[in-house]
Write a protein that holds these residues in place. Structure first.
Motif, PDB file in Angstrom:
ATOM      1  N   GLU B 135       0.855  -1.190   0.000  1.00 18.29           N
ATOM      2  CA  GLU B 135       0.000   0.000   0.000  1.00 18.29           C
ATOM      3  C   GLU B 135       0.889   1.238   0.000  1.00 18.29           C
ATOM      4  O   GLU B 135       1.967   1.236   0.589  1.00 18.29           O
ATOM      5  CB  GLU B 135      -0.906   0.051   1.245  1.00 18.29           C
ATOM      6  N   HIS B 136       0.396   2.285  -0.676  1.00 25.52           N
ATOM      7  CA  HIS B 136       1.050   3.586  -0.638  1.00 25.52           C
ATOM      8  C   HIS B 136      -0.030   4.650  -0.481  1.00 25.52           C
ATOM      9  O   HIS B 136      -1.042   4.599  -1.189  1.00 25.52           O
ATOM     10  CB  HIS B 136       1.843   3.834  -1.929  1.00 25.52           C
ATOM     11  N   ASP B 137       0.186   5.577   0.455  1.00 26.29           N
ATOM     12  CA  ASP B 137      -0.823   6.628   0.698  1.00 26.29           C
ATOM     13  C   ASP B 137      -2.199   6.051   1.022  1.00 26.29           C
ATOM     14  O   ASP B 137      -3.228   6.615   0.619  1.00 26.29           O
ATOM     15  CB  ASP B 137      -0.961   7.532  -0.548  1.00 26.29           C
ATOM     16  N   GLY B 138      -2.232   4.915   1.704  1.00 38.15           N
ATOM     17  CA  GLY B 138      -3.497   4.337   2.126  1.00 38.15           C
ATOM     18  C   GLY B 138      -4.263   3.600   1.041  1.00 38.15           C
ATOM     19  O   GLY B 138      -5.391   3.161   1.266  1.00 38.15           O
ATOM     20  N   GLU B 139      -3.657   3.453  -0.135  1.00 36.05           N
ATOM     21  CA  GLU B 139      -4.333   2.774  -1.250  1.00 36.05           C
ATOM     22  C   GLU B 139      -3.485   1.582  -1.695  1.00 36.05           C
ATOM     23  O   GLU B 139      -2.275   1.543  -1.460  1.00 36.05           O
ATOM     24  CB  GLU B 139      -4.474   3.727  -2.456  1.00 36.05           C
ATOM     25  N   ASP B 140      -4.139   0.639  -2.390  1.00 36.83           N
ATOM     26  CA  ASP B 140      -3.367  -0.435  -3.022  1.00 36.83           C
ATOM     27  C   ASP B 140      -2.263   0.194  -3.863  1.00 36.83           C
ATOM     28  O   ASP B 140      -2.479   1.201  -4.548  1.00 36.83           O
ATOM     29  CB  ASP B 140      -4.257  -1.282  -3.942  1.00 36.83           C
ATOM     30  N   LEU B 141      -1.087  -0.399  -3.817  1.00 34.62           N
ATOM     31  CA  LEU B 141       0.040   0.136  -4.585  1.00 34.62           C
ATOM     32  C   LEU B 141      -0.277   0.041  -6.081  1.00 34.62           C
ATOM     33  O   LEU B 141      -0.506  -1.045  -6.600  1.00 34.62           O
ATOM     34  CB  LEU B 141       1.301  -0.663  -4.249  1.00 34.62           C
ATOM     35  N   PRO B 142      -0.312   1.192  -6.794  1.00 34.83           N
ATOM     36  CA  PRO B 142      -0.663   1.131  -8.224  1.00 34.83           C
ATOM     37  C   PRO B 142       0.442   0.439  -9.034  1.00 34.83           C
ATOM     38  O   PRO B 142       1.616   0.486  -8.664  1.00 34.83           O
ATOM     39  CB  PRO B 142      -0.787   2.601  -8.639  1.00 34.83           C
ATOM     40  N   PRO B 143       0.055  -0.195 -10.149  1.00 36.98           N
ATOM     41  CA  PRO B 143       1.046  -0.915 -10.963  1.00 36.98           C
ATOM     42  C   PRO B 143       2.236  -0.048 -11.372  1.00 36.98           C
ATOM     43  O   PRO B 143       3.382  -0.519 -11.353  1.00 36.98           O
ATOM     44  CB  PRO B 143       0.244  -1.360 -12.189  1.00 36.98           C
ATOM     45  N   GLU B 144       2.009   1.232 -11.702  1.00 36.61           N
ATOM     46  CA  GLU B 144       3.139   2.039 -12.177  1.00 36.61           C
ATOM     47  C   GLU B 144       4.156   2.320 -11.058  1.00 36.61           C
ATOM     48  O   GLU B 144       5.297   2.670 -11.327  1.00 36.61           O
ATOM     49  CB  GLU B 144       2.658   3.353 -12.808  1.00 36.61           C
ATOM     50  N   HIS B 145       3.737   2.158  -9.819  1.00 36.48           N
ATOM     51  CA  HIS B 145       4.679   2.323  -8.706  1.00 36.48           C
ATOM     52  C   HIS B 145       5.107   0.973  -8.121  1.00 36.48           C
ATOM     53  O   HIS B 145       5.691   0.923  -7.044  1.00 36.48           O
ATOM     54  CB  HIS B 145       4.089   3.215  -7.626  1.00 36.48           C
ATOM     55  N   GLY B 146       4.778  -0.114  -8.846  1.00 41.12           N
ATOM     56  CA  GLY B 146       5.321  -1.414  -8.448  1.00 41.12           C
ATOM     57  C   GLY B 146       4.314  -2.409  -7.919  1.00 41.12           C
ATOM     58  O   GLY B 146       4.704  -3.481  -7.476  1.00 41.12           O
ATOM     59  N   GLY B 147       3.031  -2.055  -7.930  1.00 40.27           N
ATOM     60  CA  GLY B 147       2.023  -2.973  -7.428  1.00 40.27           C
ATOM     61  C   GLY B 147       1.861  -4.196  -8.304  1.00 40.27           C
ATOM     62  O   GLY B 147       2.180  -4.126  -9.488  1.00 40.27           O
ATOM     63  N   PRO B 148       1.446  -5.322  -7.734  1.00 37.33           N
ATOM     64  CA  PRO B 148       0.856  -5.477  -6.401  1.00 37.33           C
ATOM     65  C   PRO B 148       1.790  -5.172  -5.223  1.00 37.33           C
ATOM     66  O   PRO B 148       1.334  -4.677  -4.205  1.00 37.33           O
ATOM     67  CB  PRO B 148       0.431  -6.954  -6.355  1.00 37.33           C
ATOM     68  N   ALA B 149       3.076  -5.481  -5.339  1.00 42.30           N
ATOM     69  CA  ALA B 149       3.956  -5.275  -4.187  1.00 42.30           C
ATOM     70  C   ALA B 149       5.366  -4.977  -4.660  1.00 42.30           C
ATOM     71  O   ALA B 149       5.806  -5.472  -5.696  1.00 42.30           O
ATOM     72  CB  ALA B 149       3.963  -6.515  -3.281  1.00 42.30           C
ATOM     73  N   ARG B 150       6.067  -4.149  -3.884  1.00 44.16           N
ATOM     74  CA  ARG B 150       7.445  -3.816  -4.237  1.00 44.16           C
ATOM     75  C   ARG B 150       8.312  -3.914  -2.992  1.00 44.16           C
ATOM     76  O   ARG B 150       7.831  -3.807  -1.861  1.00 44.16           O
ATOM     77  CB  ARG B 150       7.546  -2.403  -4.806  1.00 44.16           C
ATOM     78  N   LEU B 151       9.600  -4.068  -3.230  1.00 40.74           N
ATOM     79  CA  LEU B 151      10.558  -3.931  -2.149  1.00 40.74           C
ATOM     80  C   LEU B 151      10.645  -2.451  -1.775  1.00 40.74           C
ATOM     81  O   LEU B 151      10.574  -1.580  -2.648  1.00 40.74           O
ATOM     82  CB  LEU B 151      11.924  -4.446  -2.618  1.00 40.74           C
ATOM     83  N   LEU B 152      10.769  -2.157  -0.485  1.00 43.01           N
ATOM     84  CA  LEU B 152      10.967  -0.792  -0.014  1.00 43.01           C
ATOM     85  C   LEU B 152      12.186  -0.797   0.898  1.00 43.01           C
ATOM     86  O   LEU B 152      12.159  -1.402   1.968  1.00 43.01           O
ATOM     87  CB  LEU B 152       9.729  -0.297   0.740  1.00 43.01           C
ATOM     88  N   ILE B 153      13.269  -0.183   0.419  1.00 40.69           N
ATOM     89  CA  ILE B 153      14.517  -0.143   1.184  1.00 40.69           C
ATOM     90  C   ILE B 153      15.029   1.297   1.117  1.00 40.69           C
ATOM     91  O   ILE B 153      15.913   1.648   0.329  1.00 40.69           O
ATOM     92  CB  ILE B 153      15.521  -1.220   0.686  1.00 40.69           C
ATOM     93  N   PRO B 154      14.396   2.172   1.930  1.00 43.67           N
ATOM     94  CA  PRO B 154      14.539   3.620   1.734  1.00 43.67           C
ATOM     95  C   PRO B 154      15.913   4.188   2.043  1.00 43.67           C
ATOM     96  O   PRO B 154      16.184   5.325   1.642  1.00 43.67           O
ATOM     97  CB  PRO B 154      13.474   4.204   2.671  1.00 43.67           C
TER      98      PRO B 154
END
Ligand SMILES: [Zn+2]
Lengths: 104, 199
Positions: B135-154
């Motif tokens: 999730e990003h910003d309270g929504e399902d992670l959109p495909p263009e930002h890596g949805g369904p799921a992405r690694l997050l290593i900030p």
């Protein structure tokens, strides 16, 4: 959403490596064997780098990145490049001089 | 008057303090793509942990959603010089996904749907430093930002936060990934400005 441009957008990135008009060269995809011109590749980028993908199978055929060290070129997704002495051109007569330069 | 000035100055200081060298702040979320956006329906999605080609763990979407999740607020930094502060995500800590895994591997190759790869030291994925976010910003992670799921290593440049994550492969050798083989830095610490090979 249109994510990619056609392979003519690679011309600038490759101009300092290849003297020949690179986008009319024929490239063969290592993954599926399809032969296309570079102009027919599906190109993503420009940042972090250009990725030219096969219009047949979407595998990357060619990658180019500009960094302060220089221009990085990966042709590992291709089996060969053909710089034809009889390069066809969509622009017709105006291109004959370019074709001559390719073969010289 | 004095209070306003002090507030402004302290906020600026706080922002500058969080912006790595050579970066600028943006409120947008630019999309950089190296290929077509993979279309992975949730009911066809799975995520694996592998070791030497052997599947150690695998989760289908429903199984993954049943794992303990965390709400995450982090700053993110792209090698193309934009940074965003206080981005919000929800996902599962990699610590939980690798709990009880016994391995001699010191590195991880993250693999994505669509063929993208990026290499990481295993220790950078542990101790609350990395998540699989859906999730990003309270929504399902959109495909263009890596949805369904992405690694997050900030704590590393964002190309290390592989979109469309499919597996984490535990490996003994640090084999470079997609951008790391094309002139980009092997590790990618924004605070040391490790953008390119040799930085
Ligand atoms: Zn192909």
């Amino acid at each position: 959403m249109t994510e990619h441009r056609d392979g003519n957008s690679l011309a600038g990135a490759l101009a300092d490596i290849f003297a020949a008009e690179i986008t009319s060269a024929q490239v063969q995809c290592r993954a599926c064997g399809l032969a296309t011109t570079l102009a027919q590749l599906l190109v993503y980028g420009p940042e972090p780098g250009y990725v030219g993908r096969c219009p047949g199978c979407a595998e990357h055929v060619l990658r180019v990145a500009k960094t302060p060290a220089g221009t990085w070129l990966d042709l590992g997704g291709s089996t060969s490049l053909l710089f034809s002495t009889m390069a066809p051109s969509p622009t017709g007569a105006a291109s004959s001089a370019r074709t001559g330069r390719v073969s010289s | 008057m004095v209070n306003v000035t002090r507030g402004f100055r302290s906020r600026r200081f706080a922002t500058d303090d969080r912006l790595p060298p050579g970066q600028y702040l943006t409120d947008g979320f630019p999309v950089l793509s190296a290929g077509p956006t993979p279309a992975v329906p949730q009911d066809e999605w799975s995520f694996m942990v592998r070791n030497g080609g052997q599947v150690l763990r695998s989760w289908a979407w429903d199984e993954f959603m049943a794992l303990d999740a965390q709400d995450i607020t982090v700053d993110i930094h792209c090698v193309t010089r934009w940074s965003r502060l206080d981005t919000t995500w929800r996902g599962v800590a990699v610590d939980d996904l690798l709990a009880d895994v016994d391995t001699a591997a010191e590195y991880v190759l993250a693999r994505s749907y669509g063929g993208y790869t990026t290499n990481l030291p295993l220790e950078d994925l542990l101790d609350g430093k990395a998540w699989i976010a859906y999730e990003h910003d309270g929504e399902d992670l959109p495909p263009e930002h890596g949805g369904p799921a992405r690694l997050l290593i900030p704590h590393l440049y964002l190309w290390k936060s592989a979109k469309w994550i499919k597996s984490l492969d535990l490996v003994e050798d640090d084999d470079p990934g997609f951008w790391e083989t094309l002139g980009y830095h092997d590790y990618g610490d924004p605070w040391r400005e490790q953008r390119y090979q040799g930085d």
